[in-house]
Design a protein around this motif. Structure first.
Motif, PDB file in Angstrom:
ATOM      1  N   GLY A  77       7.449  24.136   0.579  1.00 40.31           N
ATOM      2  CA  GLY A  77       7.180  23.787  -0.811  1.00 40.31           C
ATOM      3  C   GLY A  77       6.573  22.406  -0.943  1.00 40.31           C
ATOM      4  N   GLU A  78       6.476  21.952  -2.176  1.00 38.44           N
ATOM      5  CA  GLU A  78       5.830  20.679  -2.465  1.00 38.44           C
ATOM      6  C   GLU A  78       6.834  19.539  -2.537  1.00 38.44           C
ATOM      7  N   ILE A  79       6.323  18.344  -2.284  1.00 38.97           N
ATOM      8  CA  ILE A  79       7.147  17.138  -2.427  1.00 38.97           C
ATOM      9  C   ILE A  79       7.250  16.826  -3.912  1.00 38.97           C
ATOM     10  N   PRO A  80       8.446  16.709  -4.452  1.00 38.41           N
ATOM     11  CA  PRO A  80       8.559  16.376  -5.885  1.00 38.41           C
ATOM     12  C   PRO A  80       7.800  15.082  -6.205  1.00 38.41           C
ATOM     13  N   GLN A  81       6.929  15.152  -7.198  1.00 38.15           N
ATOM     14  CA  GLN A  81       6.101  13.988  -7.531  1.00 38.15           C
ATOM     15  C   GLN A  81       6.940  12.786  -7.959  1.00 38.15           C
ATOM     16  N   GLY A  82       8.113  13.048  -8.498  1.00 35.10           N
ATOM     17  CA  GLY A  82       8.964  11.962  -8.963  1.00 35.10           C
ATOM     18  C   GLY A  82       9.463  11.055  -7.844  1.00 35.10           C
ATOM     19  N   ILE A  83       9.384  11.524  -6.585  1.00 31.24           N
ATOM     20  CA  ILE A  83       9.794  10.666  -5.469  1.00 31.24           C
ATOM     21  C   ILE A  83       8.940   9.405  -5.436  1.00 31.24           C
ATOM     22  N   GLY A  84       7.691   9.552  -5.841  1.00 25.82           N
ATOM     23  CA  GLY A  84       6.798   8.394  -5.880  1.00 25.82           C
ATOM     24  C   GLY A  84       7.159   7.378  -6.940  1.00 25.82           C
ATOM     25  N   GLU A  85       8.034   7.751  -7.857  1.00 26.68           N
ATOM     26  CA  GLU A  85       8.430   6.852  -8.940  1.00 26.68           C
ATOM     27  C   GLU A  85       9.814   6.242  -8.725  1.00 26.68           C
ATOM     28  N   LEU A  86      10.442   6.526  -7.589  1.00 31.91           N
ATOM     29  CA  LEU A  86      11.747   5.930  -7.309  1.00 31.91           C
ATOM     30  C   LEU A  86      11.575   4.421  -7.186  1.00 31.91           C
ATOM     31  N   PRO A 113       3.105  12.418  -3.516  1.00 29.90           N
ATOM     32  CA  PRO A 113       3.284  11.835  -4.854  1.00 29.90           C
ATOM     33  C   PRO A 113       2.303  10.677  -5.064  1.00 29.90           C
ATOM     34  N   GLN A 114       1.467  10.768  -6.084  1.00 26.10           N
ATOM     35  CA  GLN A 114       0.381   9.801  -6.258  1.00 26.10           C
ATOM     36  C   GLN A 114       0.861   8.428  -6.719  1.00 26.10           C
ATOM     37  N   GLN A 115       2.126   8.332  -7.141  1.00 32.12           N
ATOM     38  CA  GLN A 115       2.674   7.023  -7.511  1.00 32.12           C
ATOM     39  C   GLN A 115       3.376   6.341  -6.333  1.00 32.12           C
ATOM     40  N   LEU A 116       3.349   6.994  -5.179  1.00 34.12           N
ATOM     41  CA  LEU A 116       4.041   6.449  -4.020  1.00 34.12           C
ATOM     42  C   LEU A 116       3.497   5.066  -3.661  1.00 34.12           C
ATOM     43  N   GLY A 117       4.372   4.119  -3.553  1.00 29.74           N
ATOM     44  CA  GLY A 117       3.975   2.740  -3.258  1.00 29.74           C
ATOM     45  C   GLY A 117       3.805   1.876  -4.481  1.00 29.74           C
ATOM     46  N   SER A 118       3.824   2.483  -5.646  1.00 24.31           N
ATOM     47  CA  SER A 118       3.600   1.714  -6.874  1.00 24.31           C
ATOM     48  C   SER A 118       4.707   0.714  -7.165  1.00 24.31           C
ATOM     49  N   ASN A 119       5.867   0.919  -6.551  1.00 22.07           N
ATOM     50  CA  ASN A 119       6.959  -0.039  -6.771  1.00 22.07           C
ATOM     51  C   ASN A 119       6.763  -1.337  -5.985  1.00 22.07           C
ATOM     52  N   GLY A 120       5.737  -1.368  -5.114  1.00 20.61           N
ATOM     53  CA  GLY A 120       5.446  -2.574  -4.345  1.00 20.61           C
ATOM     54  C   GLY A 120       6.420  -2.851  -3.231  1.00 20.61           C
ATOM     55  N   LEU A 121       7.245  -1.846  -2.853  1.00 18.29           N
ATOM     56  CA  LEU A 121       8.289  -2.058  -1.848  1.00 18.29           C
ATOM     57  C   LEU A 121       8.114  -1.205  -0.597  1.00 18.29           C
ATOM     58  N   LEU A 122       7.140  -0.307  -0.573  1.00  9.67           N
ATOM     59  CA  LEU A 122       7.040   0.667   0.516  1.00  9.67           C
ATOM     60  C   LEU A 122       6.767  -0.019   1.854  1.00  9.67           C
ATOM     61  N   LEU A 123       7.632   0.283   2.836  1.00 10.73           N
ATOM     62  CA  LEU A 123       7.516  -0.289   4.180  1.00 10.73           C
ATOM     63  C   LEU A 123       7.025   0.726   5.202  1.00 10.73           C
ATOM     64  N   LYS A 124       7.576   1.946   5.150  1.00  9.54           N
ATOM     65  CA  LYS A 124       7.281   2.951   6.171  1.00  9.54           C
ATOM     66  C   LYS A 124       7.066   4.304   5.504  1.00  9.54           C
ATOM     67  N   LEU A 125       5.967   4.939   5.862  1.00  9.45           N
ATOM     68  CA  LEU A 125       5.653   6.262   5.336  1.00  9.45           C
ATOM     69  C   LEU A 125       5.198   7.144   6.490  1.00  9.45           C
ATOM     70  N   ASP A 126       5.930   8.237   6.729  1.00  7.48           N
ATOM     71  CA  ASP A 126       5.552   9.187   7.770  1.00  7.48           C
ATOM     72  C   ASP A 126       5.751  10.598   7.235  1.00  7.48           C
ATOM     73  N   VAL A 127       4.636  11.274   6.962  1.00  6.55           N
ATOM     74  CA  VAL A 127       4.666  12.662   6.502  1.00  6.55           C
ATOM     75  C   VAL A 127       3.806  13.527   7.418  1.00  6.55           C
ATOM     76  N   SER A 128       3.653  13.113   8.665  1.00  2.00           N
ATOM     77  CA  SER A 128       2.787  13.816   9.606  1.00  2.00           C
ATOM     78  C   SER A 128       3.315  15.210   9.921  1.00  2.00           C
ATOM     79  N   THR A 129       2.407  16.038  10.450  1.00  2.00           N
ATOM     80  CA  THR A 129       2.720  17.397  10.893  1.00  2.00           C
ATOM     81  C   THR A 129       3.325  18.223   9.766  1.00  2.00           C
ATOM     82  N   ASN A 130       2.582  18.315   8.679  1.00  2.00           N
ATOM     83  CA  ASN A 130       2.886  19.205   7.563  1.00  2.00           C
ATOM     84  C   ASN A 130       1.588  19.895   7.170  1.00  2.00           C
ATOM     85  N   SER A 131       1.502  20.402   5.968  1.00  2.00           N
ATOM     86  CA  SER A 131       0.266  21.002   5.469  1.00  2.00           C
ATOM     87  C   SER A 131      -0.103  20.378   4.129  1.00  2.00           C
TER      88      SER A 131
END
Length: 552
Positions: free
Chosen positions: A285-294, A312-330
């Motif tokens: 399934g899809e990643i809930p878009q709201g995760i990007g707004e946490l 989630p297109q808002q991911l990183g908007s909080n200015g705190l994102l350090l590590k993002l790994d979503v590899s090997t999905n579709s």
């Protein structure tokens, strides 16, 4: 601590000498020793039974040493003890009987020893015990059901042992418990629903324990929980929607299990969440878009699942994102524009997906980036020049995408970058320059951020620059060899042209190399001398023999 015990009670009660010793604290009125702190003094051997004579001790700390053998049961005669810390030693026996004598003990820390045998059940008679740490030894058998009867226990750590069997449901009766750490054992069975009765629990770690079954929905009742670690087990089924009730949760790690189904949208209600790790499962399934707004999320690991849809297109908007790994999905669609807002992103791992569109311009200024792996996608557009100037970048792979346009020179120079044939031509030109100059591709001599290519280009503009470039040890002192090296240098400069369109194809390079074949005769088959120049040149490849006037 051997020999005749000191007569502390008969000494001068006013100002006894031992009260000034570093490891000792005395009662302010009676001068009786109340604290003995021998921690981290590099002590070894065994503990003397004479320690029993320190009968007024309230606090005994022997941690961070190398005491070995059996634990000294004479310590159990110190009946006034409130805290006992023997952590980080090498006690390697079964736990001796007698600890029930310490009726007023509140804190007992035996972490990181080598105790064997079953967990000591006698501890359960200590009704004032608040903290119990038996982790990091070799205790075996199961967790005694009586471990659920401590009336005041707030902290229990028995992780990292050799415990087995099912988790006793009686653990759910520890009404005051705030911290439960029982991971890194070899349990069997499922999570008991009675764990949901631990209403004061803030920290729960049952990771790497071989537990199977479902993530019980009753865990949603633990509304004070701040950390939930269930990774590396055999948990199956879906993540329960009740996870959204854990309003205080900061860290959630369910990775390396066999979970299926979607990521529940209720995860987006966890506004205190900083770390979400669901990697190595079978989620769909899809990643809930709201995760990007946490608002506090700084780490998101979802790799090696079967997730679809967009990030989630808002991911990183909080200015705190350090590590993002979503590899090997579709996953597909664009990389979020604000993924590096705040300039804190260190790892961007997106490979083996179906991402499209251009790289976000914000990556050009993401000076925090150290590792970028976005290969095997459908990304297009140009490669931002600023990506070549990131000071902390140590690994970059953008291969197998649809990038177009001019490749930034510094990126081409990185041998790990694989974009097209023109990059291979550039690398070949770099190798030629290294051979001709006798210098490494990157050297402090070239200046900060410069390569051998930059150095050659700057030198060639000066009057005697070519002489500075060509390595005399390679025969540049010989006239004909020097001419051949200059021809090679011309080819190297063509191969490293700033504009990829100006670089020759590999076929053209081969033709130029054939035209530049040496016309001198190799002397002495392996070692020869350049006539008149007294410079030794070497070679072990037969060369065409065509006598000329100035021959080497």
């Amino acid at each position: 601590m051997t020999g005749t015990p000191p007569s502390f009670s008969n000494s001068n009660p006013q100002h006894p000498i031992w009260c000034s010793w570093r490891a000792i604290t005395c009662h302010s009125k009676t001068s009786q020793i109340t604290t003995l702190d021998l921690s981290h003094l590099n002590l070894s051997g065994t503990i003397s039974p004479q320690i029993r004579h320190l009968s007024t001790l309230n606090h005994l700390n022997l941690s961070g040493n190398d005491f070995t053998g059996s634990f000294q049961y004479a310590i159990f005669e110190l009946t006034e003890l409130r805290t006992l810390d023997i952590s980080h030693n090498s006690f390697n026996s079964t736990f001796p009987p007698g600890i029930s004598k310490l009726k007023f003990l509140r804190h007992f820390n035996a972490y990181s020893n080598s105790f064997t045998g079953p967990l000591p059940q006698e501890l359960t008679t200590l009704r004032f015990l608040e903290q119990l740490n038996l982790g990091g030894s070799y205790f075996s058998d199961g967790i005694p059901p009586s471990y659920g009867t401590f009336p005041r226990l707030k902290f229990l750590d028995i992780a990292g042992n050799a415990l087995e069997g099912p988790l006793p449901p009686q653990l759910g009766h520890l009404a005051e418990l705030e911290h439960l750490e029982i991971g890194y054992n070899n349990f069997s069975g499922t999570l008991p629903s009675e764990l949901a009765l631990l209403y004061n629990l803030k920290y729960l770690d049952i990771s790497s324990t071989n537990i199977s079954g479902n993530v019980i929905p009753e865990l949603g009742n633990l509304t004070k929980l701040e950390t939930l670690l269930l990774f590396k087990n055999r948990l199956t089924g879906e993540i329960p929607s009740t996870i959204g009730k854990l309003k205080s949760l900061k860290g959630l790690d369910l990775s390396d299990n066999e979970l299926t189904g979607p990521i529940p949208t209720q995860v987006t209600m966890l506004t205190e969440l900083t770390t979400l790790n669901l990697m190595d499962n079978n989620l769909t399934g899809e990643i809930p878009q709201g995760i990007g707004e946490l608002p506090k999320l700084d780490t998101l690991f979802l790799f090696n699942n079967s997730l679809t849809g967009t990030l989630p297109q808002q991911l990183g908007s909080n200015g705190l994102l350090l590590k993002l790994d979503v590899s090997t999905n579709s996953l597909e669609g664009p990389i979020p524009e604000n993924v590096c807002k705040g300039n804190k992103l260190v790892r961007l791992i997106l490979f083996l997906n179906r991402f499209t569109g251009s790289l976000p311009p914000s990556l050009s200024n993401c000076t925090s980036l150290a590792r970028v792996r976005i290969q095997n996608n459908f990304l297009s557009g140009s490669i931002p020049e600023g990506l070549t100037l990131l000071p902390n970048l140590t690994f970059l792979d953008i291969s197998t995408n649809n990038f177009r346009g001019q490749i930034p020179e510094r990126l081409e120079y990185a041998y790990t970058l694989q974009v097209d044939e023109k990059s291979d031509i550039y690398s070949y030109g770099v190798v030629l320059m290294e051979i001709l100059s006798g210098k490494r591709s990157v050297d402090a001599e070239f200046g900060d951020g410069n390569s051998v290519v930059d150095w050659v280009r700057s030198k060639i503009k000066s009057k005697d620059g070519i002489d500075d470039i060509l390595d005399k040890n390679a025969g540049a002192g010989c006239t004909s060899v020097r001419e051949e090296m200059i021809q090679m240098l011309r080819i190297a400069l063509l191969c490293t042209s700033r504009n990829p369109a100006d670089r020759p194809s590999m076929r053209d390079v081969v033709l130029m190399l054939q035209e530049a074949k040496p016309k001198r005769k190799l002397l002495d088959s392996v070692l020869g001398r350049c006539a008149g120049d007294n410079v030794v040149v070497g070679g072990d490849i037969p060369l065409p023999q065509k006598p000329i006037a100035d021959q080497c």
